[in-house]
Design a protein around this motif. Sequence first.
Motif, PDB file in Angstrom:
ATOM      1  N   UNK A 295     -18.356 -29.019  11.118  1.00  0.00           N
ATOM      2  CA  UNK A 295     -17.893 -29.457  12.425  1.00  0.00           C
ATOM      3  C   UNK A 295     -16.364 -29.504  12.465  1.00  0.00           C
ATOM      4  N   UNK A 296     -15.742 -29.329  11.307  1.00  0.00           N
ATOM      5  CA  UNK A 296     -14.281 -29.313  11.200  1.00  0.00           C
ATOM      6  C   UNK A 296     -13.932 -28.717   9.845  1.00  0.00           C
ATOM      7  N   UNK A 297     -12.675 -28.338   9.683  1.00  0.00           N
ATOM      8  CA  UNK A 297     -12.178 -27.909   8.375  1.00  0.00           C
ATOM      9  C   UNK A 297     -12.052 -29.183   7.553  1.00  0.00           C
ATOM     10  N   UNK A 298     -12.969 -29.367   6.601  1.00  0.00           N
ATOM     11  CA  UNK A 298     -13.095 -30.662   5.936  1.00  0.00           C
ATOM     12  C   UNK A 298     -13.358 -30.532   4.448  1.00  0.00           C
ATOM     13  N   UNK A 299     -13.088 -31.630   3.748  1.00  0.00           N
ATOM     14  CA  UNK A 299     -13.333 -31.761   2.315  1.00  0.00           C
ATOM     15  C   UNK A 299     -14.147 -33.037   2.105  1.00  0.00           C
ATOM     16  N   UNK A 300     -15.217 -32.938   1.334  1.00  0.00           N
ATOM     17  CA  UNK A 300     -15.982 -34.121   0.959  1.00  0.00           C
ATOM     18  C   UNK A 300     -15.142 -34.920  -0.025  1.00  0.00           C
ATOM     19  N   UNK A 301     -14.730 -36.109   0.378  1.00  0.00           N
ATOM     20  CA  UNK A 301     -13.834 -36.909  -0.447  1.00  0.00           C
ATOM     21  C   UNK A 301     -14.499 -37.693  -1.548  1.00  0.00           C
ATOM     22  N   UNK A 302     -15.833 -37.727  -1.593  1.00  0.00           N
ATOM     23  CA  UNK A 302     -16.558 -38.488  -2.613  1.00  0.00           C
ATOM     24  C   UNK A 302     -15.960 -39.887  -2.731  1.00  0.00           C
ATOM     25  N   UNK A 303     -15.456 -40.267  -3.899  1.00  0.00           N
ATOM     26  CA  UNK A 303     -14.917 -41.614  -4.139  1.00  0.00           C
ATOM     27  C   UNK A 303     -13.399 -41.662  -4.021  1.00  0.00           C
ATOM     28  N   UNK A 304     -12.828 -40.699  -3.333  1.00  0.00           N
ATOM     29  CA  UNK A 304     -11.368 -40.591  -3.260  1.00  0.00           C
ATOM     30  C   UNK A 304     -10.880 -41.253  -1.974  1.00  0.00           C
ATOM     31  N   UNK A 305     -10.465 -42.509  -2.107  1.00  0.00           N
ATOM     32  CA  UNK A 305      -9.938 -43.215  -0.945  1.00  0.00           C
ATOM     33  C   UNK A 305      -8.497 -42.776  -0.689  1.00  0.00           C
TER      34      UNK A 305
END
Length: 159
Positions: free
Chosen positions: A36-46
């Motif tokens: 739905x967007x140019x995105x990265x799954x951040x997992x546990x990266x706040x």
Amino acid sequence: MGVLYDYFRAPDDEAVAKLMAAIDGGPVVRAGDSPVADAVDGAAIDPAVVLGKVVAFALDVPWSTDLVGDRLVWPDGVAQDREYEGPWVVVLGERARDALAGIPDDRLPDLAERWSQIEELSYYSDTQPEVMLSRLREFVGLARRARASGDSIYCWICL
């Protein structure tokens, strides 16, 4: 389950509000679905701490809680509500975006090695340097595309 983080780029806060309305508040990264967007799954990266530390490494400055410069942009009115558990979206400051976008490719392995050793990641099993190098490449790529298009980087967060 913990806190979820999805990082994405958008031209402005209004576009973020429209995106959140279109996807009923998120998440932005959806396994098996079209992006739905140019995105990265951040997992546990706040944004402030874990991402902030690699930004500090890239800039060669001491880490501080305000280094990333994140600011709440969605939804309106929840900043004062201590009971609200998300989702919400913050925008990262341009300094953080530009620091990530400006990392030369030849510095990535060293930065990933340092990043993999921060205390905040010691609780996770998939933070070996080669894994963090892959993650860092994703963040750097997103930041480069955002900077090239004049977009900001946003982080969708949910408990």
